[in-house]
Enzyme design. Structure first.
Site, mmCIF file in Angstrom:
data_model
loop_
_atom_site.group_PDB
_atom_site.id
_atom_site.type_symbol
_atom_site.label_atom_id
_atom_site.label_comp_id
_atom_site.label_asym_id
_atom_site.label_seq_id
_atom_site.Cartn_x
_atom_site.Cartn_y
_atom_site.Cartn_z
ATOM 1 N N HIS A 1 -43.900 -19.123 43.479
ATOM 2 C CA HIS A 1 -43.612 -20.564 42.936
ATOM 3 C C HIS A 1 -43.809 -21.929 43.496
ATOM 4 O O HIS A 1 -44.279 -21.190 44.792
ATOM 5 C CB HIS A 1 -41.862 -21.196 42.426
ATOM 6 C CG HIS A 1 -41.629 -20.564 40.954
ATOM 7 N ND1 HIS A 1 -41.330 -19.113 41.259
ATOM 8 C CD2 HIS A 1 -41.616 -21.303 39.638
ATOM 9 C CE1 HIS A 1 -41.171 -18.544 39.884
ATOM 10 N NE2 HIS A 1 -41.220 -19.799 38.693
ATOM 11 N N LYS B 1 -39.378 -24.826 45.303
ATOM 12 C CA LYS B 1 -38.386 -24.393 44.413
ATOM 13 C C LYS B 1 -36.884 -24.201 44.921
ATOM 14 O O LYS B 1 -37.418 -23.703 45.996
ATOM 15 C CB LYS B 1 -39.266 -23.000 43.221
ATOM 16 C CG LYS B 1 -38.259 -23.013 42.717
ATOM 17 C CD LYS B 1 -38.305 -21.480 42.026
ATOM 18 C CE LYS B 1 -37.379 -20.892 40.838
ATOM 19 N NZ LYS B 1 -36.694 -22.064 40.672
#
Length: 270
Positions: free
Chosen positions: A158, A162
């Site tokens: 990600h 995040k």
């Protein structure tokens, strides 16, 4: 649906919140009625349509969550655990339905969500992508067939912003393995490896996390056997996949009784 269902978006100032507003703008039977964001956000008072790039809609971002309870039929929530908890508390005295994609909830926060679902329908999903949820079902199938002959690893990547790891989707994929094999994920998950760790224990599920750049989301479940590998992979290139799925879940909730659901119910995959 005979009339538009009024939808609130919580976390409207974030990237996912903006994508949900875009998806709602295209939906013929759902209408945005409230857009909320965290207290102290510099975006409070901003026109949510302009923020999302769909044009002025006169729905201004607010931090007053009681407006969501008073002016919505359903709220779509993409915030953080504390923001979700505040939303749950604000909705408690109403009958407003909830769709939430917040991950990383602690046990006490999850208990509050379960309590809310006793009085209205709630969809909670780590990932609202149709493709990801197909991968969940494929993972269950592969786990049943390859149990005992393959080591299982889950790799996820990600963007650098995040805050939780492993991702909620990675954990959901791990839970799919455990559901198929009647196991407890906490008993078999290995979430970090460092130093002289020795041979890989049989029956464990390894998790590997990558964070960097603007990666929207990538997940692979690897079944590594002697002489062959099976990989179930999903790569997201746009947040609109998740936003469209969340809006689909909101529309589906209109016909459902109280209870806690996930995207397998919304998609008819359960």
């Amino acid at each position: 649906m005979n009339k538009a269902w009024r939808v609130g978006v919580h976390g409207a100032g974030g990237r996912m919140g903006r994508a949900v507003i875009q998806a709602l703008h295209q939906h013929p039977q759902l209408s945005l009625s409230v857009a909320t964001d965290a207290p102290g956000s510099s975006l409070i008072g901003t026109d949510s349509g302009e923020l999302a790039g769909v044009g002025r809609n006169a729905v201004l971002l607010t931090d007053q969550l009681d407006q969501a309870a008073a002016q919505c039929d359903v709220v779509i929530d993409f915030s953080r655990p504390q923001g979700t908890l505040l939303l749950v508390e604000a909705l408690a005295a109403s009958d407003v339905a909830l769709v939430t994609g917040t991950t990383g909830l602690a046990a006490a926060e999850q208990a509050k969500l379960l309590e809310l679902a006793q009085s209205r329908p709630v969809v909670q999903a780590a990932n609202f992508s149709v493709g990801v949820n197909v991968c969940v079902k494929l993972t269950e199938m592969a786990a049943r067939i390859m149990h005992g002959m393959a080591d299982i690893e889950i790799i996820e990547a990600h963007h650098k912003h995040k805050v939780d790891a492993p991702s909620g989707t990675a954990l959901r994929l791990g839970q799919a393995v455990c559901d198929a094999l009647d196991q407890n994920l906490d008993d078999v998950a290995v979430k970090s490896r460092d130093g002289n760790i020795g041979p890989r224990p049989d029956g464990t599920i390894g998790f590997s996390t990558v964070r960097g750049g603007d990666i929207v989301g990538e997940h692979t479940v690897l079944f590594a056997a002697e002489g062959e590998r099976v990989e179930i992979t999903h790569k997201a290139s746009s947040r609109m996949n998740f936003a469209t799925g969340a809006v689909r879940a909101a529309a589906w909730l209109r016909e459902q009784p109280a209870g806690l659901y996930d995207m397998t119910h919304v998609l008819g995959l359960e």
